[in-house]
Design a protein around this motif. Sequence first.
Motif, PDB file in Angstrom:
ATOM      1  N   LYS A 135     -98.065 158.611 104.408  1.00  0.00           N
ATOM      2  CA  LYS A 135     -97.588 159.984 104.231  1.00  0.00           C
ATOM      3  C   LYS A 135     -98.222 160.609 102.995  1.00  0.00           C
ATOM      4  N   GLY A 136     -98.741 161.821 103.165  1.00  0.00           N
ATOM      5  CA  GLY A 136     -99.357 162.543 102.061  1.00  0.00           C
ATOM      6  C   GLY A 136    -100.800 162.181 101.789  1.00  0.00           C
ATOM      7  N   HIS A 170     -99.044 164.660 106.682  1.00  0.00           N
ATOM      8  CA  HIS A 170     -97.996 165.276 105.866  1.00  0.00           C
ATOM      9  C   HIS A 170     -96.801 164.337 105.697  1.00  0.00           C
ATOM     10  N   ASP A 171     -95.813 164.782 104.926  1.00  0.00           N
ATOM     11  CA  ASP A 171     -94.644 163.954 104.630  1.00  0.00           C
ATOM     12  C   ASP A 171     -93.643 163.897 105.785  1.00  0.00           C
ATOM     13  N   GLU A 222     -91.135 165.761 106.601  1.00  0.00           N
ATOM     14  CA  GLU A 222     -89.760 165.889 106.122  1.00  0.00           C
ATOM     15  C   GLU A 222     -88.826 166.495 107.164  1.00  0.00           C
TER      16      GLU A 222
END
Length: 355
Positions: A245-246, A264-265, A267
């Motif tokens: 992630k990231g 991406h994270d 979320e």
Amino acid sequence: MKKKIAPIVIGLGLVGLAGCSDDNGSGNSETENNETEFGSVLSTSDAGEVTTDDILNQMGTSTVANQTFQLTLDSILKDKYSDAVDTEQIESQIDDEIEQMGGEEQFAMALQQQQPGMTVEKYKEQRITNAYHDKFFEEKFEVTDEEAKENTREASHILIAVKDENAEEGASQQPQAPQSDLTDEEAKKKAEDIKAQLEDGADFGELAKEESHDTGSAQNNGSLGYVQKGQMVEGFDKALFELEKGEVSDVVKSEFGYHIIKRHDEEDIDEELPQIKKQIVSKKIQENQDKVLEYYKEVLEEYNADFENEEIKTFIEDTYLSPESQQAPDQSSGEQPAEGEEQSTEEESTEENAE
């Protein structure tokens, strides 16, 4: 870069066909469902009669059998899942879409452009029918939250495309490929330069807007949204699912050029799970056509379905229900632009042609 995954949902059949066989009259009448009962005789003249059998024979056994099979499944799944589908909510969603498009007249014109003969009322019926089929497939191809998360990534990318040499000769194999004047060597160097800028702290989204040849995703900071494993071309897919992630990938080569991929994270993935699961189910359906036909056969048997006309019965059994058959019925997603789904990126169009 996504592979095309078309939802496998049975569309509405020919309205009115289901009422033909039991009507011995010669005139038309409206049923309580606003469907036309055509009668057995459609016209008379000194040369003779034109009957519904004449029309059906003109259409051909395969067409009539397909429609019969579809309408039979539609009616069974409506009965089976009517309590699980909020039809008022679907109609309300469509009313909102109509309002967003500027009214029913504009909405109807858009439907006509996409599918001639489609009306707003038929579209609503089709969306509701599709929801019954969605429930059926969700039950048969159950996807857990854990499975959905394991097989999904939220990604962005920057594409530096390579010039299509075939285009100069008017014989491009990828007519909708991202446009570029860069040779393979030039494209690779530019991608490496962008990767270096990112390592020095440059903003990924800004570089995607400025540099990416995938104009569709570039407008949204390079975002591809949530994608499922196996949905992207092989090299891209492998690189994406190896990222933490990231994390941002090294330069990745594909048939379209050179990519820099960001995971991406994720979320908000919990909020997106219903739609993600639906996409995964669609993919499973495409990859398991034999299971789809097995499930159809099971639900037909559950409802004691029988096809009275021997030719239609034989066609359906040989085409769809025999052990040797691997062919799914003629299908339509019933999806229209008015649903507000994300438009395919330029690269998605490319992939559809390349695949």
